[in-house]
Design an enzyme around this catalytic site. Structure first.
Site, PDB file in Angstrom:
ATOM      1  N   GLU A  27      10.691 -52.468 -34.626  1.00 56.16           N
ATOM      2  CA  GLU A  27      10.084 -51.155 -34.357  1.00 56.16           C
ATOM      3  C   GLU A  27       9.175 -50.674 -35.489  1.00 56.16           C
ATOM      4  OE1 GLU A  27      13.454 -48.688 -33.471  1.00 56.16           O
ATOM      5  OE2 GLU A  27      13.587 -49.413 -31.418  1.00 56.16           O
ATOM      6  N   GLU A  78      15.699 -53.396 -25.794  1.00 56.30           N
ATOM      7  CA  GLU A  78      16.846 -52.550 -26.149  1.00 56.30           C
ATOM      8  C   GLU A  78      16.863 -51.334 -25.249  1.00 56.30           C
ATOM      9  OE1 GLU A  78      16.988 -51.038 -30.158  1.00 56.30           O
ATOM     10  OE2 GLU A  78      16.274 -52.909 -31.010  1.00 56.30           O
TER      11      GLU A  78
HETATM   12  C1  GLA Z   1      16.586 -48.677 -32.396  1.00 54.40           C
HETATM   13  C2  GLA Z   1      16.860 -49.873 -33.275  1.00 54.40           C
HETATM   14  C3  GLA Z   1      18.255 -50.413 -33.146  1.00 54.40           C
HETATM   15  C4  GLA Z   1      19.251 -49.287 -33.062  1.00 54.40           C
HETATM   16  C5  GLA Z   1      18.894 -48.397 -31.902  1.00 54.40           C
HETATM   17  C6  GLA Z   1      19.899 -47.293 -31.679  1.00 54.40           C
HETATM   18  O1  GLA Z   1      16.067 -49.002 -31.186  1.00 54.40           O
HETATM   19  O2  GLA Z   1      15.945 -50.912 -33.059  1.00 54.40           O
HETATM   20  O3  GLA Z   1      18.516 -51.230 -34.264  1.00 54.40           O
HETATM   21  O4  GLA Z   1      19.234 -48.558 -34.232  1.00 54.40           O
HETATM   22  O5  GLA Z   1      17.658 -47.807 -32.165  1.00 54.40           O
HETATM   23  O6  GLA Z   1      19.558 -46.466 -30.592  1.00 54.40           O
END
Ligand code: GLA
Ligand code: ZN
Length: 681
Positions: free
Chosen positions: A153, A318
């Protein structure tokens, strides 16, 4: 051409971030056994593992990852292997304290969390390249490897660094952008572009330029806008550097980095540019439980992700099985909600649904974040729903590679958003993201599937294009919209569009400079409303049409456009509020105030009529119907977000893939359920 689908994956992707380094290896056996039980096909590993993989500079410990990759392979689970460069080890910062980023206020962030990175830092770049190289050499041909996951991210949560190293890098970037590498030639162009004649900001040399740090009052807007571009480009330099190493040393394995396209969750990355650099676009999405309809927000993020992927399949890397832990209040998902969320992403183009994370952590900052395997273990609703989802996704494997069918387009540009969020605009109540959300929601409620498009894109495939507050629009964008309308398209443009060029300079002449021609009007003056003030609009027949606006009004002068709604009161009383311009074979609507949901729907109904888009009145509110189509057939997704059973008309008879039933005519979709019908060939 690089591969664009996870290598060796023959089903939809289903699984999650797997961080087994938090557990004794005895637990790993149970993990893989349960993964098989749930139908997991791929997991993301190593995302934050740098300190374990390289415990001291140049000393590597790959033993545990070797065993893990082998274990996954033995159990037929594919690996999305990350470069761990979002979490440099403590030893790295001991040697490179200047790699910790600095805030706009001049405060240096500390170690002890993650993502504390100055992306201009040469020490960071070198260390990231080294660990990436080691991983590529060691695992590039591992039989479990399906996908490379670079970093994590980019842009979240630190969007830019304001340190001295970034200042120097910014000057280099300016020299490239404004002087083709020649700093002396660049300075005159920077002065011109930033309008530094104003407030005596003229620079004699690029060396005098700093990042837009905290200033006593409004900082030069063009400087701030360029700094956002610079920060985004700098992160992209680091992404492409890692990607190129992986491509070179591990050919045949696609490379991604997980995006966060939800506008509420990341505002620092121009994903149009990033989408072109990834082999497979992947996204992370979390529901923001702020009282709004979370499934609409989800659909918007999914449509935006597909659009930055150019319409190709992408992957949800995710989301959460249930509650998250980083909001003020984190409700659990309701029964069935996880499956609706997952399958809504699949409907909108994701070739799978993955989660953060596989097994809920006992320690650390995210121990209250839901997982596929919760603290409560397998005797839990979340686990049972995860197993069920695995089976559902398995029955949908045939739709891999098919494409979501769009109905209309919405223009979106991160750079215009950045510009709009700078200080000293006509009204602080105007919020570009709110307008985008509202226009999207209005289209969602008309059951239209939305593609997002860059303002300079070719729009000829769409019967209707909506333009929520596109404040920054180049001359080229204006020409593209004009061509689109002249060739028969229908446009709906919101107020505060087409006002400035790429340097935040007002286009010459009356507003809206870039869009005067296509809209057939000029705007003499803005007159935003006071807090709580609203205005009534009078309809075509002179009667009050019941439309209201707030936040914004302005003095519109038609120059070819016809007035359809007029301001009934307020500062612009008696003047045009909503206009329609017939241009060539098409139509361009202009909306000069902030309409509420009902009013926006009225205008969009009229525009849909112009565009020949029939109302989908047979579909109940909050029953989402989306289609994917491709070589293996056409798939209709019906997602019932309501508490009532619903009926959805089918285009053709077919097979419902989650139940295996034959269906025709009107498809029954029970309350809260999802149905996916493959039409008979
Ligand atoms: C982000 C991160 C993950 C985790 C999630 C929790 O998407 O990439 O590592 O911290 O948030 O919601
Ligand atoms: Zn920096």
């Amino acid at each position: 051409m690089p591969e664009t689908t996870p290598k060796g994956l023959t089903r939809l992707a289903f699984g999650g971030d797997y961080n087994p380094e938090q557990w004794p290896e005895s637990v790993w056996q149970e993990d893989v056994r349960l993964m098989r039980e749930a139908g997991v096909t791929m997991v993301s590993v190593g995302v934050f593992s740098w300190a374990l993989l390289e415990p001291e500079p140049g000393r590597y410990d790959f033993g545990w990852l070797d065993r893990l990759m082998d274990l996954l392979h033995t159990h037929g689970i594919r690996a999305d292997l990350a470069t761990p460069t979002a979490a440099p080890p403590a030893w790295f910062y001991r040697d490179h304290p200047d790699a910790l980023p600095v805030s706009r206020e001049g405060v240096r962030y500390a170690f002890g969390s993650r993502a504390a990175i100055c992306h201009s830092n040469a020490g960071y770049r070198a260390a990231a390249a080294r660990i990436t190289t080691e991983l590529a050499r060691r695992y590039g041909t591992h039989p479990a490897l399906a996908l490379w996951h670079v970093h994590n991210e980019y842009g979240v949560p630190v969007s830019a660094c304001y340190c001295d190293g970034c200042a120097a890098h910014f000057r280099r970037w300016l020299a490239g952008r404004y002087g083709a590498g020649d700093a002396t030639a660049a300075v005159a162009a920077v002065n011109e572009a930033w309008g530094t004649a104003f407030w005596g900001q003229r620079y004699g040399s690029l060396d005098e330029i700093t990042p837009p740090r905290l200033t006593p009052t409004a900082c030069n807007p063009a400087q701030q806008l360029d700094y956002r571009r610079f920060a985004d480009a700098t992160m992209r330099e680091n992404y492409t550097a890692e990607r190129d190493i992986l491509h070179e040393l591990a050919p045949g394995v696609p490379v991604t980095t997980n995006f966060m396209t939800a506008l509420s969750q990341c505002d620092s990355v121009d994903y149009w540019a990033w989408g072109r650099e990834t082999d497979l676009v992947t996204n992370d999405h979390y529901l923001i439980t702020d009282g709004r309809r979370t499934h609409v927000n989800l659909a918007m993020a999914a449509d935006l992700t597909r659009s930055v992927a150019g319409g190709a399949p992408w992957l949800l890397l995710e989301h959460s099985t249930s509650g998250v832990n980083w909001q003020a209040r984190n409700p659990a998902k309701r029964p069935g909600e996880m499956a609706r969320n997952s399958l809504a992403h699949v409907a909108r183009g994701s070739d799978g649904a993955m989660f953060f994370q596989w097994r809920q952590s006992r320690r650390g900052a995210e121990k209250f974040h839901s997982a596929m395997l919760p603290h409560a273990g397998t005797d839990s609703r979340v686990w049972r729903e995860a197993v069920r989802l695995g089976a559902d996704l398995d029955s949908l494997a045939g739709l891999r590679g098919t494409r979501t069918v769009p109905d209309v387009a919405m223009l979106w540009d991160w750079q215009s958003w950045w510009a709009q969020n700078l200080e000293w605009r006509p009204s602080e109540d105007h919020d570009a993201r709110e307008r985008a959300d509202s226009f999207y929601e209005a289209l969602y409620d008309r059951h239209l599937t939305v593609d997002f498009a860059h303002p300079e894109a070719d729009l000829s495939a769409y019967p209707l294009v909506v333009v929520p507050a596109l404040y920054l629009a180049t001359e080229a964008a204006g020409r593209a919209l004009r061509t689109y309308a002249e060739n028969g398209g229908t446009l709906v443009v919101s107020y505060f569009s087409g006002i400035v060029d790429e340097h935040d300079a007002v286009h010459p002449g009356a507003h809206p400079g870039a869009l005067r021609d296509v809209l057939g009007l000029t705007v003499e003056e803005f007159s935003p409303l006071l807090a709580g003030e609203s205005v009534r609009l009078t309809g075509p027949d002179g009667a009050a049409a019941g439309l209201t606006g707030d936040v914004w009004t302005e003095f519109v002068v038609p120059r070819g456009a016809e007035t359809v709604w007029t301001y009934g009161d307020g500062p612009a009383a008696g003047r045009p509020a909503i206009t329609r311009h017939r241009i060539g074979g098409g139509t361009a609507w202009y909306v000069s105030t902030r309409l509420d949901a009902a009013a926006l729907d009225t205008v969009l109904a009229a525009a849909c009529d112009d565009a020949g888009i029939a109302p989908r009145a047979e579909l109940p509110r909050d029953v989402e119907v989306v289609r994917r189509t491709g070589d293996t057939g056409t798939y209709l997704f019906a997602i019932n977000h309501t508490g009532d059973d619903a009926k959805v008309p089918l285009d053709a008879p077919g097979t419902e893939l989650l139940t295996g039933e034959r269906v025709a005519g009107r498809l029954a979709v029970p309350a809260g359920a999802v149905r996916v019908v493959r039409a008979d060939a």
